[in-house]
Design a protein around this motif. Structure first.
Motif, PDB file in Angstrom:
ATOM      1  N   ARG A 158       0.495  27.637  51.034  1.00  0.00           N
ATOM      2  CA  ARG A 158       1.224  26.522  51.642  1.00  0.00           C
ATOM      3  C   ARG A 158       1.396  25.378  50.640  1.00  0.00           C
ATOM      4  O   ARG A 158       0.479  25.061  49.884  1.00  0.00           O
ATOM      5  N   GLN A 159       2.580  24.753  50.655  1.00  0.00           N
ATOM      6  CA  GLN A 159       2.888  23.680  49.729  1.00  0.00           C
ATOM      7  C   GLN A 159       3.264  22.405  50.493  1.00  0.00           C
ATOM      8  O   GLN A 159       3.670  22.464  51.651  1.00  0.00           O
ATOM      9  N   VAL A 160       3.136  21.280  49.810  1.00  0.00           N
ATOM     10  CA  VAL A 160       3.545  19.988  50.347  1.00  0.00           C
ATOM     11  C   VAL A 160       4.774  19.528  49.571  1.00  0.00           C
ATOM     12  O   VAL A 160       4.875  19.759  48.359  1.00  0.00           O
ATOM     13  N   GLY A 161       5.711  18.896  50.263  1.00  0.00           N
ATOM     14  CA  GLY A 161       6.990  18.584  49.651  1.00  0.00           C
ATOM     15  C   GLY A 161       7.211  17.127  49.298  1.00  0.00           C
ATOM     16  O   GLY A 161       6.479  16.221  49.716  1.00  0.00           O
ATOM     17  N   HIS A 162       8.265  16.900  48.511  1.00  0.00           N
ATOM     18  CA  HIS A 162       8.700  15.567  48.104  1.00  0.00           C
ATOM     19  C   HIS A 162      10.206  15.639  47.885  1.00  0.00           C
ATOM     20  O   HIS A 162      10.740  16.665  47.436  1.00  0.00           O
ATOM     21  N   PHE A 163      10.904  14.546  48.187  1.00  0.00           N
ATOM     22  CA  PHE A 163      12.358  14.503  48.007  1.00  0.00           C
ATOM     23  C   PHE A 163      12.748  13.222  47.292  1.00  0.00           C
ATOM     24  O   PHE A 163      12.181  12.161  47.547  1.00  0.00           O
ATOM     25  N   THR A 164      13.712  13.327  46.391  1.00  0.00           N
ATOM     26  CA  THR A 164      14.245  12.141  45.732  1.00  0.00           C
ATOM     27  C   THR A 164      15.737  12.325  45.477  1.00  0.00           C
ATOM     28  O   THR A 164      16.200  13.437  45.195  1.00  0.00           O
ATOM     29  N   ASP A 165      16.471  11.228  45.608  1.00  0.00           N
ATOM     30  CA  ASP A 165      17.913  11.261  45.357  1.00  0.00           C
ATOM     31  C   ASP A 165      18.338  10.010  44.602  1.00  0.00           C
ATOM     32  O   ASP A 165      19.340   9.383  44.908  1.00  0.00           O
ATOM     33  N   THR A 166      17.550   9.661  43.584  1.00  0.00           N
ATOM     34  CA  THR A 166      17.870   8.492  42.773  1.00  0.00           C
ATOM     35  C   THR A 166      19.164   8.721  41.996  1.00  0.00           C
ATOM     36  O   THR A 166      19.635   9.856  41.853  1.00  0.00           O
ATOM     37  N   ASP A 167      19.714   7.648  41.478  1.00  0.00           N
ATOM     38  CA  ASP A 167      20.948   7.753  40.697  1.00  0.00           C
ATOM     39  C   ASP A 167      20.761   8.664  39.490  1.00  0.00           C
ATOM     40  O   ASP A 167      21.669   9.425  39.124  1.00  0.00           O
ATOM     41  N   CYS A 226       9.226  15.170  57.611  1.00  0.00           N
ATOM     42  CA  CYS A 226       9.814  16.214  56.769  1.00  0.00           C
ATOM     43  C   CYS A 226      10.204  15.664  55.416  1.00  0.00           C
ATOM     44  O   CYS A 226       9.977  16.304  54.379  1.00  0.00           O
ATOM     45  N   LEU A 227      10.810  14.472  55.392  1.00  0.00           N
ATOM     46  CA  LEU A 227      11.200  13.878  54.120  1.00  0.00           C
ATOM     47  C   LEU A 227       9.982  13.524  53.273  1.00  0.00           C
ATOM     48  O   LEU A 227       9.992  13.693  52.053  1.00  0.00           O
ATOM     49  N   ALA A 228       8.939  13.035  53.924  1.00  0.00           N
ATOM     50  CA  ALA A 228       7.758  12.594  53.185  1.00  0.00           C
ATOM     51  C   ALA A 228       6.928  13.745  52.657  1.00  0.00           C
ATOM     52  O   ALA A 228       6.439  13.706  51.522  1.00  0.00           O
ATOM     53  N   PHE A 229       6.763  14.791  53.459  1.00  0.00           N
ATOM     54  CA  PHE A 229       5.816  15.851  53.110  1.00  0.00           C
ATOM     55  C   PHE A 229       6.379  17.267  53.212  1.00  0.00           C
ATOM     56  O   PHE A 229       5.686  18.222  52.867  1.00  0.00           O
ATOM     57  N   LEU A 277      -8.400  21.411  55.122  1.00  0.00           N
ATOM     58  CA  LEU A 277      -7.040  21.131  55.581  1.00  0.00           C
ATOM     59  C   LEU A 277      -6.098  20.776  54.434  1.00  0.00           C
ATOM     60  O   LEU A 277      -5.004  20.256  54.664  1.00  0.00           O
ATOM     61  N   SER A 278      -6.509  21.049  53.199  1.00  0.00           N
ATOM     62  CA  SER A 278      -5.609  20.837  52.068  1.00  0.00           C
ATOM     63  C   SER A 278      -4.316  21.621  52.276  1.00  0.00           C
ATOM     64  O   SER A 278      -4.330  22.693  52.871  1.00  0.00           O
ATOM     65  N   ARG A 279      -3.216  21.060  51.815  1.00  0.00           N
ATOM     66  CA  ARG A 279      -1.888  21.653  51.869  1.00  0.00           C
ATOM     67  C   ARG A 279      -1.239  21.538  53.254  1.00  0.00           C
ATOM     68  O   ARG A 279      -0.132  22.023  53.449  1.00  0.00           O
ATOM     69  N   LYS A 280      -1.930  20.916  54.218  1.00  0.00           N
ATOM     70  CA  LYS A 280      -1.369  20.821  55.561  1.00  0.00           C
ATOM     71  C   LYS A 280      -0.893  19.396  55.865  1.00  0.00           C
ATOM     72  O   LYS A 280      -1.459  18.417  55.392  1.00  0.00           O
ATOM     73  N   VAL A 281       0.160  19.341  56.689  1.00  0.00           N
ATOM     74  CA  VAL A 281       0.755  18.075  57.099  1.00  0.00           C
ATOM     75  C   VAL A 281       0.478  17.875  58.580  1.00  0.00           C
ATOM     76  O   VAL A 281       0.791  18.747  59.399  1.00  0.00           O
TER      77      VAL A 281
END
Length: 702
Positions: free
Chosen positions: A277-286, A515-518, A443-447
């Protein structure tokens, strides 16, 4: 006294003379101060990147003689947060004596073990592989940094010529070589051949600069980086709209990008979690959008990154999604069918990369899933074992983008040869470092997503989940309480979302933020609640509706929306209902509350029966008598319960403790332990009720 410098525009000048003066002549403290302010500017070096050092004269504890000692960032540290505990102290003379026993490139790994024979400070952190690069140079203060601009120069075609064009004879240059003892010898040789230089560019790698004092070293580093940055800026400016070959794909509006990212994240997370299981991150900078929307994306992305620190965290190359920015994402199965082949191809290509370059003693192949995922027109996703790691991976790939833009503006970007990249990624010393990492928490990797988390039981549950390794989204109707609660956690452990559980749109927005955060959700705890205790004749329809909306309708809507996310991830999950003993036991003045709690309990059983095939477990935790620290006991509820039992409000804690079999006061932390048991210990339990009430015989389920 130093003179404040204000001429920098590409780096931050952060030296505070008052803070430096307060450190006196403590050279180690000044070196740590310099390290921290260098690490505070991500254009200079990313988290965990680079290393710094200083040399002091100390008294040998055995001979009493004065000896030179080098203090250098230890293995696995970060200069931005470096403290005394994170550095190694070594006898410089002994380190240099290792030249007498060095057996060449094949001897590199053995040399790392010999660094321990050079230790002066017995409290030292393990010395890093870069230790000899500092020790074989004579300067009192040294910085080894990975600035975007310098790596752009280092990774550009004809890097040595460009180095001379920017700095003339004041900078040395050494070709790419894997970090180790021999690279230290190459730096020593470069300095001997160019005695007046102020620093050295390491091909495809980074920068070495130095000074007689911590401040002189700091200023030298900034000036060298500024010169490279300005050189690149002028060439990027000339390119104009032709940067990265110009725009190929137009970005969606910002709101639309975030909406699409939130919808897509759970699908990507599920696919990227095929191994773990993985944890996520999103970015849409210029910066990100300029690269991912460009004509040159297709050419540059497969080349991979150049700096070793970059691809160790981002993998050799990203996965570029072949999805139109306006693609319909509402049909989850259809979108998954489009995404699965892309992930399968990426894994196959990574396995082929491993098979083609592995050595006889290489560690086993690691997780073949992508770390960086690019969606042209929308943004960039990253996935790793925890939030800090995935955020840092994203930051490192942004550094790589800056490097590619700079190198392309100078001449042409060049990446490390695949074999060189593999040898670093699967270096036995790197594998040994990974094996030394602390064991992951349960509980590592869990949101986790917790309602009613602004205080009381909900906050205690969030505390427990964070303590056991989860990242948590705190939700509540009161933003001020959420901000206070969120401030109690470290960076990357939590975020918050204002959420009214009686409103489906509010729940949707809060889950989208999760969802956006993790990347999605794995554990959902419905702890939001209130209590109304009144006799039947005093119980209003408004009271009834409020209890049903918050406790029952809220649980239904939260389950409906969170289960959709869990199903999209395809990794199962946990839904926990915080109900009450009052859902099982009939008591006076409690018709509205008791009925709502009973509904919560039975809904949980119904959900458990329906969601079992999805691997989603649904359980209930029943508190009773949680007075201390619980917000529902403030005001009218406590007064109502005291009236029902014919006692004073202040006597309630003792009353509830005396009436349970264990004669125990039940606290919010006890309820949190019940939730933890459900999600981490009783992993083959669903449809169950855990009573956390000290033992109430009339509430026994069976």
């Amino acid at each position: 006294m130093t003179t404040p410098v204000t001429r920098f525009k590409h780096v931050d000048y952060l030296w505070d003379e008052a803070k430096a003066t307060a450190l006196g002549n403590d050279q180690v403290a000044l070196f740590l101060y310099r390290s921290n302010i260098l690490g505070a500017d991500l254009r200079i070096t990313n988290y965990g990147g680079g290393n710094t050092s200083c040399k002091t004269t100390e008294q040998d504890p055995l001979t009493g003689a004065e000896v030179e000692v080098m203090w250098v960032k230890g293995s696995g540290g970060d200069i931005g947060t470096l403290t005394r505990a994170g550095i190694a102290g070594l006898y410089t003379g002994r380190l240099r004596d290792l030249k007498k026993v060095y057996g060449g490139l094949a001897d590199e790994d053995r040399m790392v073990g010999l660094f321990n024979h050079c230790i002066y400070d017995l409290d030292s952190k393990a010395p890093s592989i870069d230790t000899p690069l500092h020790g074989l140079l004579p300067f009192k203060h040294i910085d080894h940094l990975h600035p975007d601009a310098l790596i752009a120069v280092a990774a550009a075609k004809d890097s040595q010529r460009i180095t001379h064009e920017i700095w003339g004879d004041t900078m040395g240059w050494v070709p790419w070589q894997r970090p180790g003892f021999d690279l230290g010898l190459q730096l020593e040789k470069c300095l001997a051949e160019n005695p007046g230089i102020r620093g050295i560019v390491l091909g495809s790698h980074g920068l070495f600069t130095w000074g007689d004092t911590s401040y002189e070293c700091y200023l030298n580093s900034l000036e060298v980086i500024e010169m490279a940055s300005e050189y690149i800026a002028q060439r990027v400016k000339k390119q104009g709209e032709r940067v990265f070959g110009g725009q190929k794909v137009a970005s969606l509006p910002a709101t639309a990008r975030l909406e699409r990212a939130a919808r897509l994240m759970p699908l990507l997370r599920g696919l990227a979690s095929s191994e773990a299981r993985q944890v996520g991150h999103f970015t849409d900078t210029d910066t990100v959008l300029q690269f991912i929307n460009s004509h040159d994306l297709a050419r540059l992305a497969p080349l991979g990154t150049s700096c070793p620190d970059h691809f160790l965290r981002t993998k050799i190359q990203p996965l570029v999604l072949e999805l139109d920015p306006g693609e319909d994402l509402s049909d989850t199965p259809a979108v998954l069918e489009k995404l699965r082949p892309a992930f399968a191809n990426y894994r196959a290509e990574y396995q082929a990369y491993y098979d083609a370059h592995k050595r006889p003693n290489s560690p086993a192949v690691r997780d073949p899933n992508p770390v960086i995922i690019i969606y042209p027109g929308v943004g960039m996703f990253s996935f790793a074992k925890d939030k800090q790691t995935t955020r840092v991976a994203s930051e490192f790939y942004i550094n790589a983008i800056n490097v590619m833009r700079g190198a392309e503006a100078i001449t042409e970007y060049t990446s490390l040869p695949r074999q060189e990249a593999f040898d670093i990624e699967y270096w036995l010393l790197e594998e040994a470092k990974l094996q030394r990492m602390p064991k992951e928490k349960p509980l590592s990797r869990k949101v986790a997503f917790v309602t009613g988390a602004g205080g009381g039981i909900g906050k205690a549950i969030a505390d427990k989940l964070v303590e056991e390794g989860a990242v948590v989204v705190l939700s509540d109707i009161a933003e001020e309480r959420l901000q206070e609660a969120n401030a109690t956690y470290k960076k990357d452990q939590s975020t918050y979302a204002v959420c009214d559980v009686t409103n489906a749109e509010s729940i949707a927005a809060a889950l989208a933020k999760a969802c956006l955060a993790f990347g999605g959700v794995d554990i959902v705890v419905h702890s939001a609640g209130l209590a109304i205790s009144k006799p039947l004749e005093e119980h209003s329809e408004r009271d009834w509706d409020l209890l049903q909306n918050v406790l029952v309708k809220g649980q239904f809507a939260l389950a409906q929306q969170s289960v959709a996310i869990m199903r999209a991830q395809g990794k199962g999950g946990d839904f926990i209902s915080i109900a009450s003993k009052n859902g099982l036991v009939s008591g006076p003045n409690n018709v509205g509350y008791g009925t709502a709690k009973a509904a919560q309990q039975h809904m949980a059983r119904l959900l458990a029966a329906e969601l079992g095939p999805d691997g989603i477990r649904v359980n209930t935790v029943n508190p009773d008598g949680v007075i201390i620290g619980s917000k529902i006991w403030e005001g009218a509820w406590a007064e109502g319960r005291a009236k029902a039992y014919g006692i004073n409000v202040e006597d309630l804690p003792a009353h509830y403790a005396k009436r349970n079999l264990l004669n125990e006061i039940i606290r919010p932390e006890d309820i949190a332990d019940g939730v933890f048991a459900c999600v981490a210990v009783l992993t083959k339990t669903t449809g169950n009720i855990i009573n956390v009430d000290g033992g109430m015989a009339n509430a026994f389920v069976r």
